[in-house]
Scaffold this active site. Structure first.
Site, PDB file in Angstrom:
ATOM      1  CD  GLU A 204      59.542  36.665  -4.965  1.00  0.00           C
ATOM      2  OE1 GLU A 204      60.187  37.786  -5.252  1.00  0.00           O
ATOM      3  OE2 GLU A 204      59.465  35.706  -5.629  1.00  0.00           O
ATOM      4  CE  LYS A 206      57.547  40.531  -4.398  1.00  0.00           C
ATOM      5  NZ  LYS A 206      57.758  41.287  -5.797  1.00  0.00           N
ATOM      6  CG  HIS A 275      40.207  20.475   0.612  1.00  0.00           C
ATOM      7  ND1 HIS A 275      41.433  20.135   0.964  1.00  0.00           N
ATOM      8  CD2 HIS A 275      39.986  21.536   1.323  1.00  0.00           C
ATOM      9  CE1 HIS A 275      41.850  20.950   2.058  1.00  0.00           C
ATOM     10  NE2 HIS A 275      41.080  21.974   2.022  1.00  0.00           N
ATOM     11  CG  LEU A 597       4.977  -7.741 -19.916  1.00  0.00           C
ATOM     12  CD1 LEU A 597       5.512  -8.356 -21.267  1.00  0.00           C
ATOM     13  CD2 LEU A 597       4.029  -8.708 -19.042  1.00  0.00           C
TER      14      LEU A 597
END
Length: 892
Positions: A204, A206, A275, A597
């Site tokens: 990129e 700029k 993460h 039981l």
């Protein structure tokens, strides 16, 4: 972080979540006349409140019309579009309905639910705050794109063992032969020099047009670092013309090099990361300040940030998503948001033993794939009734009339209170189909505290009506409507967020007063200050049954012991038999002997009854005492005081405030330290004329001694209840239990009442639960230890873990005698952890005696040389041993 607007108010006087967003201008004409700032502020208030309700079980948005129109108006196209963007659908009616009442405007919001879990995210958000690289652009991901990215990234990661393996599956364009990296290694460049590579997925450019380059860099870092980190890494060149690729640099007078590095480090360090893997690193990056010369002199600097591929997910900031928390609206942090967004399965694949247990022994009763965001998974033991079967048994809906249930309770209530039947029948005249469910206290059923002066509650689920919760008071008194409203609010929230109901639903709160003198009806307050649209009424039998199935989960759900293993909330369901015991009127059953039981859920019931005691009698944990014979059971209680029988007999001062006592595994109690039963009964009866609760759970089949237990004779154990549905054990283990119990029945020890043993004829066994039983005879003791180690290793290869295993011996002396040799055999198989049952929740194999493990359970149980000096109770010890095993039992 996107803070919630402080002008949003969660109002507590309704039987629903209601958020007041204040004044809002409505109608297209009115909204177009607003300044853009005001229009956006109003829209933000509305969308934040709607998002919070969608994620919190639904509710109502209330707003005041700020414009002066007296006629009906529409919401406004910009507001409607923001709602469409929120649910990512053109169909507003699926989740919203709109209604104007004079100058108030309401938005009725149904809880969010995902139609297809693999397409639709599980919660709503205004922004994901995740960025991606698309060609040469850094673009924000919408909720669907974020959901797809997170789901795929998580699936890749969970198939790997380390973060280095994870990064190897992520597309990497960063290497030493990359032309961008070659420039990154340089120390200087010429002003106007054309870089030998274009913008791309990993590059990129700029320009530096601002004087304050530090602020500019801090502004663009979040989106570009997030995009590069999430999609294979990349380079951000600051000081290069976007179109021509010319190096222009940033003027040196505009850059403070140390300040710039500090700002960049801070900006990247504060980016939220989530993460899925076991590692916890932040974003990895490096920077380079390259000198730019012009005419032989230093002109300025080219600033480059090299972002490494990230193993999991990097956000530009926390997502814009909200939930209601009590009376506050809070924004979700990135980690919580990701967890709710992506994972309908509560079990991490790393806990594969829990997955096996769920698959082999449990059935899902509530899949989270299409359910509201706050739902938790619900499972029941295989072989037991599905929630639909439970609903048809407990709350059947007749096709041609209105049914009152449970029959015994409403007949009892009508006979106790003159005029009640007439009052109820008069209320029910408008309804022709459905069910009216009576309860002594729906508050207690919903885990709320009971209010004095309430005769009963009744929940109406009827066709062409919303659910109505009636509270019938003896006399009109202050706070009655608030009490009913709070119950209705809790019920509505639980039907959605616990029961998983996905339709439009509200619960109307209605108070009735029965005057003994006149039998007159007195309704306090309106049915509801908010009039819901007709779509909130139940249209047919199918909708009623769906709602009642959600109600089954609300009423029969309890926190599973699995929750401690999975580290998240998991619910199991009571059986019908257990629910009927739980539903008993405590005031009329202050003393009760519960004969259960093996594997019928006595300890589970003891825990649930203590919760109910706390709500019925408004008492704190210092007023309730749980007494057990063995120390390990103490670790499971956090709602009461807990002690053993020995400590109870030795210490009286510690229990001076006790009013209610629950006793578990009472068949193994003894009188060696005195009359424990007499002492417990005296303590619970000292608050005359209203004695406390004394419930005693026991199973003579699991008696582990020949001494006097201190229990009253069987004829004196009255009133009593039975638990005969065995729900714990796999089928081969259950069959073994039946055989051993028959042996005991035909030749019982002298201290067991023969009449009790007839319970075996009433036993019901859950069928179809897979498992195994192996009995190995004539093994030397060292060979037994080797057998345990080898078998454990075999199970661990299948996904079980140490916390699934218990090794039980006959006495505590044998625990000490065998511990060293058993641990040595285990360590040869690299199994290192061994402890006793007092640390049941630890990640280790338990080694303890059969007696001390009574009342507990594990998936895999080894019984080593089970025997007893008293041969008369050998088969009782075997029953106690076998009943501890859920799936696999080995008797050596």
């Amino acid at each position: 972080m996107e803070e919630c607007n402080s002008s949003l108010v969660v109002e507590s006087s309704y039987p629903d979540l209601v958020i007041n967003v204040g004044g809002v201008n409505l109608g297209d004409g009115n909204r177009k006349m607003l300044q853009e700032t005001q229009r956006e502020q109003e829209k933000a208030r509305v969308t934040q409140a709607v998002c919070a309700l969608l994620n919190s079980g639904g509710g109502v948005i209330r707003m005041e019309m700020a414009n002066k129109d007296e006629c009906l108006v529409e919401l406004g196209q910009d507001l409607e579009q923001s709602l469409r963007d929120l649910i990512e659908s053109l169909d507003l009616q699926a989740f919203f309905e709109f209604k104007q009442q004079r100058r108030r405007f309401y938005i009725f919001v149904k809880s969010w639910s995902s139609e297809d879990n693999f397409v639709k995210p599980r919660i709503c958000s205004l922004s994901s705050s995740l960025y991606c690289r698309s060609g040469t652009s850094a673009l924000p991901m919408d909720s669907r794109e974020a959901f797809d990215f997170l789901r795929k990234r998580k699936a890749k990661i969970l198939g790997k063992k380390s973060s280095s393996e994870v990064l190897s599956v992520i597309n990497q364009n960063l290497n030493n032969s990359d032309p961008a990296d070659l420039v990154f290694q340089k120390g200087h460049l010429e002003h106007g020099e054309i870089l030998p590579f274009p913008k791309s997925q990993s590059v990129e450019f700029k320009q530096c047009t601002e004087e304050n380059i530090q602020d500019y860099v801090a502004t663009i870092i979040p989106q570009y670092v997030s995009a590069f980190a999430n999609f294979g890494g990349g380079y951000l060149f600051i000081g290069v013309d976007d179109m021509s690729r010319k190096v222009l640099g940033c003027a040196k007078e505009n850059i403070d090099r140390s300040s710039l590095e500090s700002i960049v480090a801070k900006a990247i360090a504060t980016l939220p990361v989530v993460h899925f893997c076991s590692s916890e690193p932040g974003v990895q990056y490096s920077t380079k300040i390259i000198d730019v010369f012009k005419g032989g002199e230093l002109y300025g600097y080219l600033y480059v940030i090299k972002v490494e591929p990230f193993c999991c997910a990097v956000f530009s900031k926390d997502p814009k998503s909200w939930m209601v928390n009590d009376k506050d609206i809070r924004s979700l942090k990135a980690k919580e948001w990701v967890g709710m967004m992506t994972d309908p399965n509560p079990v991490p694949p790393s806990l594969s033993s829990c997955l096996i247990k769920l698959a082999e022994a449990f059935e899902s009763q509530l899949s989270l794939s299409h359910r509201p965001p706050l739902c938790r998974p619900v499972y029941s033991k295989k072989g037991l009734e599905h929630k639909a079967d439970l609903q048809r048994h407990l709350f059947p809906v007749a096709s041609d009339h209105l049914r009152y249930t449970p029959e015994s309770l409403w007949k009892e209530l009508f006979s106790e209170h003159e005029g009640l039947e007439e009052l109820i029948n008069r209320q029910m005249r408008p309804f022709s189909q459905g069910i009216l469910i009576f309860s002594r206290s729906w508050a207690v059923d919903l885990n709320l505290q009971e209010k004095e002066g309430v005769i009963c509650d009744a929940l109406l689920i009827a066709q062409n009506s919303p659910p109505i919760l009636y509270t019938i008071l003896r006399k009109l008194e202050a706070g009655g409507q608030d009490y009913c409203t709070r119950k209705a609010f809790t019920l509505k929230q639980k039907l959605v967020n616990m029961g998983g109901y996905t339709g439009k639903v509200c619960v109307v709160a209605k108070v009735l007063c029965l005057s003994p003198e006149s039998s007159a009806e007195c309704v306090e307050g309106a049915v509801s200050p908010i009039h819901y649209p007709r779509s909130y009424s139940l249209a047919d039998t199918q909708q009623m049954e769906a709602l009642l199935q959600a109600l089954v989960i609300v009423l029969l759900g309890f926190r599973s012991f699995l929750s401690d293993q999975l580290h998240c909330e998991v619910l199991n369901l009571l059986t019908v038999e257990q629910y009927e015991l739980f539903s008993k009127n405590l005031c009329e059953n202050r003393e009760l002997f519960v004969h259960g039981l093996p594997g019928s859920g006595k300890t589970i019931m003891a825990m649930n009854i203590m919760e109910k005691v706390r709500n019925v009698f408004h008492c704190g944990t210092d007023r309730i005492l749980y007494i057990c014979e063995n120390q390990p059971l103490r670790n499971f209680k956090d709602i009461c005081q807990v002690t053993t029988r020995k400590a109870f007999m030795k210490n009286s001062f510690d229990f001076k405030n006790i009013q209610h006592i629950i006793i578990d595994e009472a068949q193994n109690f003894r009188t060696e330290d005195g009359d424990w039963y007499g002492k417990a009964k005296t303590m619970t009866q000292r608050a005359n004329p209203c004695p406390g609760i004394l419930w005693i759970f026991l199973d003579y089949f699991q008696t582990s001694h020949l001494s006097c237990s201190g229990l009253p004779p069987l004829s004196g154990q009255y009133p009593r209840a039975k638990l005969t549905r065995v729900v714990r054990n796999a089928e081969p283990i259950a069959n073994y239990l039946q055989r051993e119990m028959q042996v005991i029945r035909h030749n019982p020890p002298h201290n067991i009442p023969p009449r009790f043993l007839g319970m075996i004829s009433e036993v019901e066994w859950a069928q179809g639960v897979q498992g195994s039983l192996k009995i190995e005879t004539n093994l030397p003791i060292q060979a037994m230890f080797t057998y345990v180690a080898d078998t454990c290793k075999c199970h661990f290869r299948k996904g079980y873990s140490e916390k699934d295993v218990a090794v039980l011996v006959s006495t505590t002396a044998e625990v000490e005698r065998y511990k060293h040799d058993l641990l040595r055999a285990l360590r040869k198989k690299r199994i290192m952890q061994l402890s006793d049952a007092c640390d049941m929740l630890g990640d280790h194999i338990v080694l303890d005696s059969v007696r001390r493990f009574s009342g507990l359970e594990r998936n895999i149980v080894f019984g080593i040389h089970p025997r007893t000096p008293e041969s008369a109770i050998l088969h009782n010890i075997l029953v106690c041993l076998a009943s501890r095993a859920i799936q696999h039992l080995y008797i050596l």
